[in-house]
Design an enzyme around this catalytic site. Sequence first.
Site, short mmCIF file in Angstrom:
data_model
loop_
_atom_site.label_atom_id
_atom_site.label_comp_id
_atom_site.label_asym_id
_atom_site.label_seq_id
_atom_site.Cartn_x
_atom_site.Cartn_y
_atom_site.Cartn_z
N PRO A 123 34.05 47.42 31.80
CG PRO A 123 32.04 46.56 30.94
CD PRO A 123 32.84 46.67 32.21
CD GLU A 235 49.22 43.50 39.05
OE1 GLU A 235 48.53 43.46 38.02
OE2 GLU A 235 49.03 44.31 39.97
#
Length: 374
Positions: A123, A235
């Site tokens: 978060p 990635e």
Amino acid sequence: MSIDISDEQRAFTAAVDDFCRREAGTREQRGDSPHHAGLYQKMADLGWLGVTVPEEYGGSGAGMVDTCLFLERVGYGQAPIGGFTTSAIVAAAIQRSGSEEQKKTVLGGLVDGRVHAIAMSEPEAGSDVANLSCRAVRTGDGWVINGQKTWCSNAHIADTILLVARTSGSAGDHAGLTMLLVPADRPGLRISGIETMGGKEVNDLYFTDVRVPADAVVGTVDQGWQQLMAGLNVERLILAALMLGTAQRAFDDALGFIRERRQFGRPVGTFQALRHRIADLATEIECVRLLVHRVATLTDRDPGKVLPRESSMVKLKATEVAREVALAGMQMMGGYGYATEYDMERHVRTTLVSTIYGGTSEIQRDIIGKTYGL
């Protein structure tokens, strides 16, 4: 295809195209989920999921060029195997830094059709990965994990989660991060899906006294950041190649529509406004294809070399172009582009988020700028 590939690679991409037409050619076959377990297993049985995996672990031992060709065709064919991208990223990390046992579990698992996920964001730590605070504390026989992760793709269908946790230092330090392999069914781990416009593909993860053994550590304790940076090429190429295929599919769908759709007595594609837009989009897609192939070739030439500028460029360009093509396709199709009867609205949903995950476009631009000493 405008790039030079071998006859073997051409046969491989043709086989993937044929599979996607037969098995995922309609909305009914694909379903609504980003990941179709049945199709994923069929691809595993064909040996395709092991394209990135060395032969000693059951894969084909191909490089990034072959992997990007596979992902481009999967993206173009709209095959719902969303679990592959995160699984391939995790497998690459384990291949670089994992133990022999971890390689057998993760790499062999990917070949067999298992899904893996990677948990980094929190978060209060998205683009700022160094600010993460989910902590793993060493005990006598292993580690105890407490904290929260968010936006974790495919955790709800994963066998194993590659967790990036803080093992020393404090929030804000790149040092003190460690990668650990956590089975998704470990007691104390709660996985909660997040509703998004793309369906349920991302999750919140809550760790409450989750215990893993000492050999869950991937690589070296407190060296997780360096290990993550070593995987940038793979990635970002994986994400770029998938969006290249999606961009080409959105383009072809739009082109097919404007060739047939008639207004004012002629096909709308014959109007200069749309003809010029098609020309621009086709040129942009071609640039992406060349860039993907170039960065994949450089990576295969020296797999251990990190290419921060090139890997950020390819991720930035591919995702931005894919989004542009899908939105332009919707505009050219008018109301039909917004209707679920056509695939264009799905292309829009798929490409919008691509400029966010795996490092936002803003972060990619910042990285590129830094490589020029700015």
